[in-house]
Design a protein around this motif. Structure first.
Motif, short mmCIF file in Angstrom:
data_model
loop_
_atom_site.label_atom_id
_atom_site.label_comp_id
_atom_site.label_asym_id
_atom_site.label_seq_id
_atom_site.Cartn_x
_atom_site.Cartn_y
_atom_site.Cartn_z
N VAL B 106 -24.18 -98.07 -1.33
CA VAL B 106 -25.28 -97.81 -2.27
C VAL B 106 -25.82 -96.39 -2.07
CG1 VAL B 106 -27.66 -98.44 -2.89
CG2 VAL B 106 -25.96 -100.24 -2.51
N GLN B 107 -25.89 -95.98 -0.81
CA GLN B 107 -26.39 -94.62 -0.52
C GLN B 107 -25.53 -93.57 -1.23
OE1 GLN B 107 -24.80 -92.21 1.83
NE2 GLN B 107 -26.36 -90.71 1.27
N VAL B 135 -29.14 -104.35 -1.49
CA VAL B 135 -28.92 -103.29 -2.48
C VAL B 135 -30.24 -102.64 -2.88
CG1 VAL B 135 -28.15 -102.81 -4.86
CG2 VAL B 135 -26.76 -104.25 -3.35
N LEU B 136 -31.27 -103.47 -3.09
CA LEU B 136 -32.54 -102.90 -3.55
C LEU B 136 -33.25 -102.12 -2.43
CD1 LEU B 136 -34.49 -102.35 -5.82
CD2 LEU B 136 -35.45 -104.65 -5.53
N ALA B 139 -31.44 -98.85 -2.26
CA ALA B 139 -31.81 -98.03 -3.43
C ALA B 139 -33.23 -97.49 -3.27
CB ALA B 139 -31.69 -98.86 -4.71
N CYS B 142 -33.26 -94.56 -1.12
CA CYS B 142 -32.73 -93.40 -1.84
C CYS B 142 -33.84 -92.74 -2.66
CB CYS B 142 -31.54 -93.79 -2.70
SG CYS B 142 -30.08 -94.15 -1.70
N LEU B 143 -34.80 -93.53 -3.10
CA LEU B 143 -36.00 -92.96 -3.74
C LEU B 143 -36.85 -92.25 -2.69
CD1 LEU B 143 -38.51 -94.76 -6.17
CD2 LEU B 143 -39.28 -93.41 -4.25
#
Lengths: 180, 190
Positions: B106-107, B135-136, B139, B142-143
């Motif tokens: 995901v990254q 996953v969330l 994510a 990543c924000l």
């Protein structure tokens, strides 16, 4: 087929927030404030940043839906959207927007690739703190959404008309958490 | 100094969330649900996901903060070293190894996550909800990592700062504005 059992027929992010409304609600709240709340950037400009980052993250669902919303919001200037996304032609955009898109593109890669020089260029083109803040947070937020949508392989419609309808709804109603 | 003028002197993400409470509130709420809400993943396991993503995004503030939280929740230096450099040999369950591998994908990019990564996790006993949350969380970081570094926020060098922050994150969580967690990082470090 999505990797987890979400409701069939619901596209992209909608299927995921329906699967887990508890986390979906703050995600909708965030995107509503960021893309429709008070900001020196117009909703059209903010949707364009969202579509641009989504395009660079290769997230078809987010790119197509936010591009459709941006087209609605730009009205008779809608060509700006496809010029940017498909031709990387930015000539119709203000210098400020060009500098902010450059920052958004850096954020999409990695936070630390944004340099003091990038910020300086945006300031010289007239960007204020809030323009810069909102650009960075929109780009960061779509770096979340794009990964969430594609990381779980949620349903991505392929027909153009589905996105047209979504874009119209997003431009008129904003991001209202869907009724379950 | 951050690239923009903040209304406070707080470092890293703490200064950004305080500076913009309108966007800060849903970000905090989401984090509290994902990292401290009811889950079949332990708080430590969820912090490991935050740590591996922050490390790979080269975000020093978030890596330091979540690594210190892993320690505060009972982890040790060897665990962290493996998470950074060799997660397949980390002292965690097979299920966690598979979830950490998903987080690492995901990254990179959402579409890097393939069927094979998901089926490995399911075979190792991961539930759909655990996969969703992995996953969330990945994510979400990543924000965070992009927000913190993209605005050039101040990153303290002093390990004592992160120990203090981590002890609050371990005991009080991420808090909604009414919770004590909101006081995190209140002291000025610059």
């Amino acid at each position: 087929m999505a990797y987890i059992p979400v409701q069939e027929g619901l596209p992209g992010i909608r299927s995921l927030v329906q699967y887990r409304p508890e986390t979906g609600k703050p995600l909708y709240d965030l995107v509503q404030i960021l893309l429709r709340g008070p900001s020196p950037l117009s909703p059209a400009e903010r949707e364009l940043i969202a579509a641009y980052v989504s395009s660079r993250n290769e997230c078809g669902f987010c790119m197509n839906s936010h591009a459709a919303a941006a087209r609605c919001l730009y009205g008779d200037q809608e060509q700006i959207v496809d010029d940017l996304l498909y031709k990387n032609n930015q000539t119709e955009l203000s210098e400020k927007m060009q500098a902010l898109l450059a920052i958004a593109g850096k954020v999409q890669k990695l936070g630390k690739s944004v340099s003091p020089q990038d910020i300086e260029t945006a300031r010289k083109a007239g960007a204020q703190d809030e323009d810069i803040h909102d650009t960075v947070l929109i780009a960061a937020t779509f770096s979340l959404f794009n990964r969430y949508v594609d990381g779980l392989a949620s349903f991505t419609p392929t027909n153009e008309s589905a996105y047209e309808a979504m874009g119209k709804r997003m431009s008129e109603n904003g991001y209202v958490f869907p009724n379950q | 100094m951050a690239y923009i003028q903040l209304n406070n002197q707080l470092p890293g993400i703490t200064g950004l969330l305080e500076n913009r409470k309108d966007t800060g509130a849903p970000i905090r709420e989401l984090t509290q649900i994902l990292l401290r809400g009811e889950s079949t993943l332990t708080e430590m396991e969820r912090e490991l996901i935050a740590t591996i993503v922050s490390y790979r995004n080269q975000c020093r503030f978030c890596t330091n903060a979540h690594s210190a939280t892993v320690i505060a929740l009972g982890g040790d230096a060897d665990l962290l070293d493996k998470i950074y450099h060799d997660p397949e040999n980390a002292p965690v369950s097979e299920k966690m190894k598979a979830l950490l591998a998903i987080a690492a994908k995901v990254q990179e990019l959402g579409k890097s996550v393939k069927e094979e990564h998901i089926s490995r996790a399911k075979k190792a006993g991961a539930t759909d909800l655990e996969i969703h949350d992995t996953v969330l969380i990945a994510a979400l970081f990543c924000l965070y990592n992009r927000y913190v570094d993209g605005l050039g926020t101040y990153c303290p060098e002093d390990p004592a700062y992160y120990q203090k922050l981590a002890s609050r994150l371990a005991t009080m969580g991420y808090g909604s504005p009414k919770d004590p967690g909101v006081r995190i990082g209140e002291e000025s470090f610059k």
